[in-house]
Every structure is written in structure tokens, then in C-alpha cells.
Design a protein around this motif. Structure first.
Motif, short mmCIF file in Angstrom:
data_model
loop_
_atom_site.label_atom_id
_atom_site.label_comp_id
_atom_site.label_asym_id
_atom_site.label_seq_id
_atom_site.Cartn_x
_atom_site.Cartn_y
_atom_site.Cartn_z
N THR A 227 0.82 -1.21 0.00
CA THR A 227 0.00 0.00 0.00
C THR A 227 0.85 1.27 0.00
N PRO B 7 3.77 3.84 -1.87
CA PRO B 7 4.18 4.18 -3.23
C PRO B 7 5.67 3.99 -3.50
N ARG C 140 0.30 2.46 -10.12
CA ARG C 140 0.26 2.14 -8.70
C ARG C 140 0.72 3.30 -7.80
N ASN C 141 1.95 3.76 -8.03
CA ASN C 141 2.50 4.78 -7.14
C ASN C 141 1.68 6.06 -7.12
N LEU D 216 -1.28 5.29 -4.86
CA LEU D 216 -0.94 5.05 -3.46
C LEU D 216 -0.47 6.30 -2.73
N LYS D 217 0.08 7.25 -3.47
CA LYS D 217 0.50 8.52 -2.87
C LYS D 217 -0.68 9.26 -2.24
#
Lengths: 263, 358
Positions: free
Chosen positions: A101, A103, B92-93, B96-97
Motif C-alpha cells: 500500500t 508508493p 500504482r504509485n 498510493l500517494k
């Protein structure tokens, strides 16, 4: 990737601080691994004492081989030990959740969080053994083969890590791949002895299937016979690239199958 | 903006035989049951909304949250968080940030180190600017009342303290969306109330979008304006918190304690309101639908008909409604088909239908 590199020292610092909150445990780990390795070297001494030396492999040469095999293994042990946890528990118990979860790379987080003192113990034993016995062998030390053997040791660490990552990642399919990983990993123990005298079939396996012979035994053989150690470095780098790539590939395929666990 | 479009998540479970021989057979069998943990879920959550996501154990709540927070990849369908998919390695990143996640039963804190160490690492992971970090941590420490245990090793914290610490960890990078998976599990009443109040004030301060799963309906009533009820992987209800309460009408349970036993005549007069009398006829229970009948008029009738000692009125709580939803199901697609799962072998051929083992 840059961010991961930047954060790595922080992870190691935290991991070291964590393990220092159990000081006795950390010290005992170092001592116990060092003692284990010292005892297995003593075993080799007893065996070699009982039989005449095999070709170039005097006890001193064997000790150098023994010391060298410990070094890549120890460095891998220090930094990437949690691959064992991946193989045995992490997938089955859903322990990868928190890393997925965030980044940044989940594999990086999972591996960076643990620094193993025990590996430092092994590393010291390996280096000390090499320093004691290498001068007693007829090795001609040049700048070239000194650098080459160090390069081989570092590349060897990556091969170890690649093999561990590859077989640990199988856990995404079989839930717990610890036994498989352990079986493969233990082949590295045979590389402590002259692989070349173990029969053609087994030697081929040790060189090309589970390449412990290639990156642990071969550099030392070249060093002692006065061959060009850079050949071993070349093979080690090929093995490292292939196995790390394979390992990462299987990890990436596997993480998509990750199921976590129910509450 | 969060969008779920027909999301499904299937798990394969090997079909296990009984006894030792069965276990051996399982090893070589390629048959497995396909369990649909999430079975065609679609909903949108707008920025700033607070949504309660509820359902019985095994309904698929956690699985949904895990898919939204990058842990699991959906078997089919799409999850878009501000247009990006958390389960795609390239997107994804970015997702998720902007999210924060707390799992009530797992912690992301470093067990042997003081909280500040974990927070400091998070500062690096989320690239939080130094001044911003200081200010935010200060605010959160105050809101969640964490000063006293900020420098104690995490393993020495109580569950309530750890929960607050985890919440702060999830909020440090100022996420747009906060996922809370059973944050109040195992907490005592007082600690729970404080935690809920803290979540409330955090939301008021930062206008964070909230998705919350819980088994405690009071959490939902206090925090959420909207409720999604999930059962066996399918949405049974999606609407306002008031709406779910009034789903079966705005029911009031009125219990009347009498001075003298009720007479059958008097009870008959209230036949339409389904009175239910105790054996000694000293206590009568009525259920009144406030949408169809004025409660005050009804009470006057009751007071006229009986010699009343005491009256107790209870509004149906959401818990009761949800229980009713689980038991009866309200929508057509909630009928039995989700209960069964197919046995499929690896070649993809359908086998016999078996009951899902869960």
C-alpha cells in the motif's frame, strides 16, 4: 529507484536499531554463526588430514575455498535474509499487505527492513580464513586477480540473492516454498569442496543447473591454478544477471497472484 | 473520485478430501473450488464523502478494500481512483500517494522502535516536505492525543494507542482518501468513542474521503452519510445512512408496562398494530410504523385503553435493519446463486456444482 536508494540507509539504520533493542540476541546470532562455520572448517581439516591431498587441493587451498564461499553467502545473508520469510510465511500469512500500500517498490521495502547480524559474523569468519590461509598457498597475487576475486565475491552475492528470490517467489503459487528453497540453497555446501572431482554429471549440475560451482568454486580454482580469474567474474556476472532477472520476473508474476488473508 | 466498475475477485481453493488419504489426493488433484469473494461490485464515491461499507464476515469487504489499496488485483472489472488503477504497476504509485490505509488487525509500525522512527521513514517514502511534516505531525499528535507515547517502542503500546498511531501514520502524507478496515475492532467502549471522535475531527479538518468497514453500526451512524451493504460479494443496499434505517419503514418498538393485566378486549382494539403481550399480560409490545401512523396519536390510544405504569420507545437501530437485510435479502440478485461455486479443473472445464466451503 533513486528514492529507494536514498531511503536504503534509513531502513538499515532502523533495522540495526531494532535489533539492538535485543542486544544479547544480536551478539548470540553473530557468535553462533561464526562458531558453526569454524566447526565446519575444522571438519574439513579432519577429513583432509585423513586422506592425502587431491591434486592441488591441499588443506590450505581448501580453506581458501571454504573462506571464499562464505563471503557472498554472508553478504546476501546480511541484506536479503527476509527472502526466507517470503518463502516460508509471508505469502501464507498475508504479511506482504503493508508493503503493497506504499508508493515505493514492495520488494525493496520487504527486503530493506531487515539487516542480519548473523551474516556479519559469517563474513568476518570468511575474510579471516582467507587472510590466514591464502598466503600459505602458492597464489601469485596481482592487482588484477585481487580485484577479480573481490568482484566475484560481490557478483556471487547477487547470484545467491537471485536464486533465493526465484525459489522464494514460488510461494505465490505453492503458498510455502521454504522447503524447495532450502533444498536448492543447500547445494551451495558442495561448492566448499573441489567440485571438479565429484564426477562429470554432478559437476555439470553444479556449474550449469544450480550454478554454485560456477560462482563459488570456479573463481578459487582459477586463483589457485594461476588461471585468469576474470573468466570466473564473467561467468558469475552472467549467472547473476540471469538469476536476478528470472527471480524478479517470477516475483512480479507472483505478486499479482498474491491473495493476502481474510480477517 | 473513486469508481468501481463491475469488480470481481475470485479465489481458488483446492477441494480437500477427508482423512489422510484425502489429503494425499489433494496434493495431486487439480480440482479446486472457485470462490467469488467479490462478485460484480459497482459504486462511485465522490470526493469528501464518508461511506460505511458493511457486511457479515466473509462478505467481501476487506477484499474490496485490498483491491482499492493495491494489495490485490481484481479478477475482472476495473477500479479507478482519480482515473488510475492501483493494481497496475505503472499507475500504482500515483494512486498510493493519495491514499492512506489502516487495517485494524495489522500494523504498519516498526515494532521495536519509537513511533517517531516509523513516521520519519514515512516522511521519506511519501516525500513529505520537512516543514509540512512537522506541522502535520504536530496536528495529528494533538488530535489523536499521542504525546505521551510518541517516544515509546511500539510493542509497549496498548491496542487503543497503537490504533491511533496507525491512524496518524496513514494520515501523515495528507491522503485524499482514507481506507479504514475495522479500525475499532477489539477496542473498549471509551477508547472506541475517542477514536471515532478523532476520526471525525480529522475529517472535519482535512476533508478526507473515507471508506470504513466495521461491525459496529454505531461507528457508521456517527461517521458516515452513506452505507453500502455487501453480502456474499454482492451489493445489497447502497444509500444514505437514514435510508438504510428506514428501509423496512420507520419502525418504533413501544413497550408498555401495565398496572393491571391487559384485558383481551383492549388488546383486540390494537389488533392492527400487532401487539405482543407477555404471559402474565402485564407487559405489551407494539411495533408502529411511523411513516404510516402518528406515534403520538397511537400512544394516546394506548394510554386510553390501558392503565399504564411505564412506556419505553425504541427506534429501530441500523444493526437490526442490517441483520434483517442479511437474513432476508432485499434485492432479487441476492438470492442463492452466490452461495454456490463451481468446481473447475485446470483445463477450464466446468465440473459439478458444490457448496462453497466457507
Amino acid at each position: 529507484m533513486l528514492k529507494e536508494l536514498r531511503l536504503y540507509p534509513k531502513y538499515v539504520a532502523m533495522s540495526v536499531k531494532s535489533s539492538l533493542s535485543y542486544k544479547t540476541d544480536a551478539i548470540l546470532q553473530i557468535i553462533s554463526f561464526a562458531v558453526t562455520e569454524a566447526v565446519s572448517l575444522a571438519t574439513i581439516y579432519l577429513i583432509v588430514g585423513a586422506v592425502p591431498s587431491v591434486g592441488i587441493w591441499t588443506f590450505e587451498a581448501l580453506a581458501v575455498l571454504f573462506g571464499f564461499t562464505l563471503i557472498p553467502k554472508a553478504i546476501d545473508h546480511m541484506f536479503f535474509d527476509d527472502l526466507w520469510i517470503l518463502a516460508y510465511w509471508a505469502v501464507r500469512l498475508g504479511e506482504l499487505d503493508p508493503y503493497l500500500t506504499k508508493p515505493i517498490n514492495p520488494l525493496f521495502q520487504f527486503l530493506a527492513k531487515t539487516f542480519k547480524w548473523a551474516g556479519a559474523g559469517e563474513l568476518v569468519v570468511g575474510v579471516v580464513i582467507m587472510c590466514i590461509f591464502a598466503p600459505q598457498c602458492a597464489i601469485v597475487w596481482t592487482a588484477s586477480n585481487t580485484i577479480a576475486i573481490i568482484v566475484c565475491a560481490l557478483l556471487g552475492m547477487f547470484v545467491f540473492t537471485g536464486i533465493k528470490l526465484l525459489f522464494a517467489s514460488l510461494a505465490f503459487w505453492v503458498k510455502s516454498s521454504g522447503v524447495i528453497l532450502n533444498t536448492v540453497y543447500n547445494f551451495c555446501n558442495y561448492a566448499k569442496y573441489p567440485v571438479r572431482y565429484m564426477g562429470k554429471a554432478f559437476m555439470s549440475i553444479m556449474f550449469y543447473v544450480v550454478p554454485f560451482g560456477l560462482f563459488l568454486y570456479y573463481p578459487v580454482e582459477l586463483l589457485i591454478t594461476g588461471g585468469n580469474v576474470w573468466w570466473a567474474a564473467l561467468w558469475s556476472s552472467i549467472a547473476a544477471v540471469v538469476l536476478i532477472t528470472l527471480g524478479l520476473f517470477v516475483w512480479h508474476r507472483g505478486i499479482r497472484r498474491y491473495e493476502s488473508i481474510g480477517n | 473520485m473513486i469508481q468501481l466498475i463491475n469488480v470481481e475477485k475470485h479465489f481458488k481453493k483446492p477441494v480437500r478430501g477427508k482423512g489422510v488419504w484425502g489429503m494425499v489426493k489433494t496434493l495431486f488433484s487439480r480440482k479446486y473450488t472457485l470462490v467469488k469473494a467479490v462478485d460484480g461490485v459497482s459504486f462511485d464515491i465522490a470526493d469528501g464523502e464518508a461511506v460505511g461499507y458493511i457486511g457479515a464476515n466473509g462478505a467481501g469487504k476487506s477484499t474490496t478494500i485490498k483491491m482499492m489499496s493495491g494489495i490485490l488485483t481484481p479478477s475482472s472489472g476495473e477500479i479507478l481512483i482519480d482515473g488510475k488503477r492501483p493494481y497496475k504497476s505503472k499507475e500504482r504509485n500515483a494512486v498510493l500517494k493519495n491514499i492512506g490505509v489502516v487495517f485494524g488487525q495489522k500494523t504498519q509500525l516498526w515494532n521495536d522502535l519509537p513511533l517517531t522512527e516509523t513516521y520519519d521513514l514515512l516522511k521519506g517514502i511519501y516525500d513529505i516536505d520537512g516543514d509540512e511534516y512537522k506541522k502535520r505531525l504536530g496536528d495529528l499528535v494533538e488530535l489523536l492525543d499521542m504525546k505521551e507515547f510518541l517516544s515509546a517502542p511500539v510493542r509497549t503500546l496498548s491496542l487503543g494507542q497503537r490504533m491511533r498511531a496507525d491512524l496518524a501514520a496513514a494520515m501523515l502524507h495528507n491522503p485524499k482518501t482514507l481506507f479504514l478496515d475495522e479500525p475499532t475492532i477489539g477496542l473498549d467502549v471509551l477508547v472506541k468513542r475517542n477514536l471515532i471522535a478523532a476520526i471525525k475531527s480529522i475529517r472535519a479538518k482535512y476533508n478526507t474521503t473515507l471508506l470504513l468497514t466495521t461491525h459496529a453500526m454505531s461507528d457508521i451512524e456517527q461517521l458516515c452519510d452513506r452505507v453500502i451493504v455487501l453480502d456474499k460479494g454482492k451489493i445489497l443496499f447502497d444509500g444514505t445512512t437514514d435510508g438504510v434505517k428506514h428501509m423496512f419503514g420507520d419502525k418504533r418498538n413501544i413497550t408498555v408496562m401495565l398496572k393491571a393485566p391487559a384485558t383481551p378486549d383492549a388488546l383486540l382494539r390494537f389488533g392492527f398494530a400487532f401487539p405482543e403481550a407477555s404471559d402474565d399480560l402485564m407487559q405489551v409490545k407494539f411495533t408502529v410504523d411511523a411513516e404510516k401512523q402518528h406515534v403520538n396519536e397511537f400512544l394516546q390510544d394506548v394510554l386510553g385503553a390501558f392503565r399504564v405504569e411505564d412506556v419505553k420507545i425504541v427506534e429501530t437501530d441500523i444493526e437490526e435493519v442490517v441483520r434483517k437485510i442479511y437474513e432476508d435479502g432485499v434485492t432479487d440478485n441476492a438470492s442463492g446463486d452466490a452461495e454456490t461455486a463451481r468446481v473447475v479443473d485446470n483445463a477450464g472445464n466446468d465440473g459439478a456444482t458444490v457448496e462453497d466451503g466457507e
